[in-house]
Scaffold this motif. Structure first.
Motif, PDB file in Angstrom:
ATOM      1  N   TRP A  23       0.677  -1.182  -0.039  1.00  0.00           N
ATOM      2  CA  TRP A  23       0.105  -0.102   0.026  1.00  0.00           C
ATOM      3  C   TRP A  23       0.764   1.424   0.028  1.00  0.00           C
ATOM      4  CZ3 TRP A  23      -4.478  -0.439  -2.094  1.00  0.00           C
ATOM      5  CH2 TRP A  23      -5.335  -1.519  -1.704  1.00  0.00           C
ATOM      6  N   THR A  24       1.911   1.249   0.599  1.00  0.00           N
ATOM      7  CA  THR A  24       2.898   2.416   0.568  1.00  0.00           C
ATOM      8  C   THR A  24       3.344   2.696  -0.594  1.00  0.00           C
ATOM      9  OG1 THR A  24       4.831   1.257   1.472  1.00  0.00           O
ATOM     10  CG2 THR A  24       3.383   2.498   2.981  1.00  0.00           C
ATOM     11  N   SER A  25       3.986   1.457  -1.407  1.00  0.00           N
ATOM     12  CA  SER A  25       4.415   1.703  -2.786  1.00  0.00           C
ATOM     13  C   SER A  25       3.385   2.094  -3.724  1.00  0.00           C
ATOM     14  CB  SER A  25       4.999   0.408  -3.037  1.00  0.00           C
ATOM     15  OG  SER A  25       5.450   0.501  -4.262  1.00  0.00           O
ATOM     16  N   LEU A  26       2.043   1.444  -3.817  1.00  0.00           N
ATOM     17  CA  LEU A  26       1.104   1.679  -4.521  1.00  0.00           C
ATOM     18  C   LEU A  26       0.799   3.326  -4.337  1.00  0.00           C
ATOM     19  CD1 LEU A  26      -0.832   0.710  -6.762  1.00  0.00           C
ATOM     20  CD2 LEU A  26      -2.356   0.460  -4.778  1.00  0.00           C
ATOM     21  N   ALA A  27       0.636   3.809  -3.245  1.00  0.00           N
ATOM     22  CA  ALA A  27       0.269   5.182  -2.846  1.00  0.00           C
ATOM     23  C   ALA A  27       1.390   5.968  -3.698  1.00  0.00           C
ATOM     24  CB  ALA A  27       0.288   5.321  -1.578  1.00  0.00           C
ATOM     25  N   PHE A  28       2.551   5.891  -3.434  1.00  0.00           N
ATOM     26  CA  PHE A  28       3.622   6.607  -4.215  1.00  0.00           C
ATOM     27  C   PHE A  28       3.637   6.481  -5.792  1.00  0.00           C
ATOM     28  CE2 PHE A  28       7.432   6.264  -6.846  1.00  0.00           C
ATOM     29  CZ  PHE A  28       7.867   7.728  -6.774  1.00  0.00           C
ATOM     30  N   TRP A  29       3.138   5.402  -6.426  1.00  0.00           N
ATOM     31  CA  TRP A  29       2.984   5.177  -7.811  1.00  0.00           C
ATOM     32  C   TRP A  29       1.716   5.989  -8.185  1.00  0.00           C
ATOM     33  CZ3 TRP A  29       6.817   4.415 -10.844  1.00  0.00           C
ATOM     34  CH2 TRP A  29       7.698   3.772 -10.415  1.00  0.00           C
ATOM     35  N   LEU A  30       0.777   6.103  -7.537  1.00  0.00           N
ATOM     36  CA  LEU A  30      -0.548   6.777  -7.976  1.00  0.00           C
ATOM     37  C   LEU A  30      -0.339   8.140  -7.742  1.00  0.00           C
ATOM     38  CD1 LEU A  30      -3.404   4.581  -6.429  1.00  0.00           C
ATOM     39  CD2 LEU A  30      -2.625   4.567  -8.582  1.00  0.00           C
ATOM     40  N   LEU A  31       0.306   8.820  -6.679  1.00  0.00           N
ATOM     41  CA  LEU A  31       0.577  10.035  -6.809  1.00  0.00           C
ATOM     42  C   LEU A  31       1.392  10.443  -7.760  1.00  0.00           C
ATOM     43  CD1 LEU A  31       0.276  12.716  -4.768  1.00  0.00           C
ATOM     44  CD2 LEU A  31       2.408  11.926  -3.543  1.00  0.00           C
ATOM     45  N   PHE A  32       2.692   9.792  -8.079  1.00  0.00           N
ATOM     46  CA  PHE A  32       3.296  10.079  -9.213  1.00  0.00           C
ATOM     47  C   PHE A  32       2.621  10.167 -10.412  1.00  0.00           C
ATOM     48  CE2 PHE A  32       6.391   8.651 -12.421  1.00  0.00           C
ATOM     49  CZ  PHE A  32       7.441   9.708 -12.100  1.00  0.00           C
ATOM     50  N   GLY A  33       1.867   9.242 -10.919  1.00  0.00           N
ATOM     51  CA  GLY A  33       1.136   9.136 -11.940  1.00  0.00           C
ATOM     52  C   GLY A  33       0.113  10.285 -12.016  1.00  0.00           C
ATOM     53  N   ALA A  34      -0.383  10.820 -11.028  1.00  0.00           N
ATOM     54  CA  ALA A  34      -1.393  11.776 -10.811  1.00  0.00           C
ATOM     55  C   ALA A  34      -0.731  12.889 -11.220  1.00  0.00           C
ATOM     56  CB  ALA A  34      -2.129  11.801  -9.535  1.00  0.00           C
ATOM     57  N   VAL A  35       0.629  13.233 -10.792  1.00  0.00           N
ATOM     58  CA  VAL A  35       1.295  14.494 -11.278  1.00  0.00           C
ATOM     59  C   VAL A  35       1.611  14.284 -12.723  1.00  0.00           C
ATOM     60  CG1 VAL A  35       3.555  15.620 -10.975  1.00  0.00           C
ATOM     61  CG2 VAL A  35       2.106  14.730  -9.006  1.00  0.00           C
ATOM     62  N   LEU A  36       1.879  13.465 -13.322  1.00  0.00           N
ATOM     63  CA  LEU A  36       2.305  13.084 -14.654  1.00  0.00           C
ATOM     64  C   LEU A  36       0.757  13.177 -15.440  1.00  0.00           C
ATOM     65  CD1 LEU A  36       4.796  10.197 -15.075  1.00  0.00           C
ATOM     66  CD2 LEU A  36       5.262  12.740 -15.004  1.00  0.00           C
ATOM     67  N   ALA A  37      -0.114  12.824 -14.922  1.00  0.00           N
ATOM     68  CA  ALA A  37      -1.518  13.031 -15.629  1.00  0.00           C
ATOM     69  C   ALA A  37      -1.961  14.294 -15.784  1.00  0.00           C
ATOM     70  CB  ALA A  37      -2.621  11.741 -14.839  1.00  0.00           C
ATOM     71  N   VAL A  38      -1.815  14.994 -14.539  1.00  0.00           N
ATOM     72  CA  VAL A  38      -2.456  16.448 -14.544  1.00  0.00           C
ATOM     73  C   VAL A  38      -1.461  17.318 -15.600  1.00  0.00           C
ATOM     74  CG1 VAL A  38      -2.340  18.511 -13.232  1.00  0.00           C
ATOM     75  CG2 VAL A  38      -3.084  16.186 -12.437  1.00  0.00           C
ATOM     76  N   LEU A  39      -0.163  17.055 -15.690  1.00  0.00           N
ATOM     77  CA  LEU A  39       0.758  17.695 -16.424  1.00  0.00           C
ATOM     78  C   LEU A  39       0.373  17.305 -17.792  1.00  0.00           C
ATOM     79  CD1 LEU A  39       4.219  17.360 -14.876  1.00  0.00           C
ATOM     80  CD2 LEU A  39       2.948  19.320 -14.934  1.00  0.00           C
ATOM     81  N   ALA A  40      -0.119  15.941 -18.103  1.00  0.00           N
ATOM     82  CA  ALA A  40      -0.549  15.691 -19.505  1.00  0.00           C
ATOM     83  C   ALA A  40      -1.792  16.568 -20.059  1.00  0.00           C
ATOM     84  CB  ALA A  40      -0.772  14.326 -19.601  1.00  0.00           C
ATOM     85  N   LEU A  41      -2.793  16.603 -19.089  1.00  0.00           N
ATOM     86  CA  LEU A  41      -3.980  17.394 -19.079  1.00  0.00           C
ATOM     87  C   LEU A  41      -3.700  18.962 -19.572  1.00  0.00           C
ATOM     88  CD1 LEU A  41      -6.952  17.433 -18.880  1.00  0.00           C
ATOM     89  CD2 LEU A  41      -6.486  18.200 -16.438  1.00  0.00           C
ATOM     90  N   LEU A  42      -2.612  19.506 -19.112  1.00  0.00           N
ATOM     91  CA  LEU A  42      -2.155  20.771 -19.295  1.00  0.00           C
ATOM     92  C   LEU A  42      -1.471  20.891 -20.630  1.00  0.00           C
ATOM     93  CD1 LEU A  42      -1.035  21.802 -15.543  1.00  0.00           C
ATOM     94  CD2 LEU A  42      -3.142  22.330 -16.825  1.00  0.00           C
ATOM     95  N   GLY A  43      -1.089  19.834 -21.284  1.00  0.00           N
ATOM     96  CA  GLY A  43      -0.252  19.809 -22.414  1.00  0.00           C
ATOM     97  C   GLY A  43       0.990  19.572 -22.683  1.00  0.00           C
ATOM     98  N   MET A  44       1.523  19.185 -21.562  1.00  0.00           N
ATOM     99  CA  MET A  44       2.933  18.628 -21.533  1.00  0.00           C
ATOM    100  C   MET A  44       3.096  17.351 -22.133  1.00  0.00           C
ATOM    101  SD  MET A  44       4.570  20.231 -18.193  1.00  0.00           S
ATOM    102  CE  MET A  44       4.398  21.922 -17.846  1.00  0.00           C
ATOM    103  N   ASP A  45       4.274  16.740 -22.318  1.00  0.00           N
ATOM    104  CA  ASP A  45       4.320  15.393 -23.217  1.00  0.00           C
ATOM    105  C   ASP A  45       4.871  14.582 -22.047  1.00  0.00           C
ATOM    106  OD1 ASP A  45       3.825  16.427 -25.521  1.00  0.00           O
ATOM    107  OD2 ASP A  45       5.808  16.662 -26.388  1.00  0.00           O
ATOM    108  N   THR A  46       3.999  14.282 -21.114  1.00  0.00           N
ATOM    109  CA  THR A  46       4.417  13.307 -20.062  1.00  0.00           C
ATOM    110  C   THR A  46       4.042  11.856 -20.434  1.00  0.00           C
ATOM    111  OG1 THR A  46       2.717  14.107 -18.711  1.00  0.00           O
ATOM    112  CG2 THR A  46       4.771  15.012 -18.503  1.00  0.00           C
TER     113      THR A  46
END
Length: 116
Positions: A23-46
């Motif tokens: 659960w600690t590892s999954l929380a890290f990966w989901l948080l990291f993925g959420a940051v990349l997904a929001v950056l993709a929403l804003l138009g970056m090539d993540t």
């Protein structure tokens, strides 16, 4: 002043160790993925799919799904290996003789002083 936790490797089952690591590892990966997904929403090539960058709402959804799947796979393997390592060390090393303590910062200066 030291505070004893009184928790040893033998007190935790394999399943509880796996859940802690998973659960600690999954929380890290989901948080990291959420940051990349929001950056993709804003138009970056993540976020890339088939070698092409994905932007906008598709990037948000794709980035979230990719991070969830990759996070679940990596967390499962990592949790399994980590729990095995802790259980093996707990079985073959005398961890019952060790105590986990927390010391205040006042004692740290006396440990690392140069005066003999």
């Amino acid at each position: 002043m030291a505070y004893e936790t009184n928790i040893s490797a033998g007190d935790l089952t394999f399943g509880s160790l796996f859940r802690i690591f998973f659960w600690t590892s999954l929380a890290f990966w989901l948080l990291f993925g959420a940051v990349l997904a929001v950056l993709a929403l804003l138009g970056m090539d993540t976020v890339n799919w088939n070698g092409q960058p994905v932007h906008g709402v598709q990037g948000l959804i794709t980035g979230s799904l990719i991070s969830a799947v990759i996070g679940a796979i990596v967390s499962s393997i990592g949790g399994l290996i980590s729990a095995l390592v802790v259980k093996l060390f707990g079985r073959f090393l005398p961890l019952s003789n060790l105590r986990s303590t927390r010391q205040s910062f006042a004692n740290v200066s006396t440990v690392f002083s140069d005066s003999d």
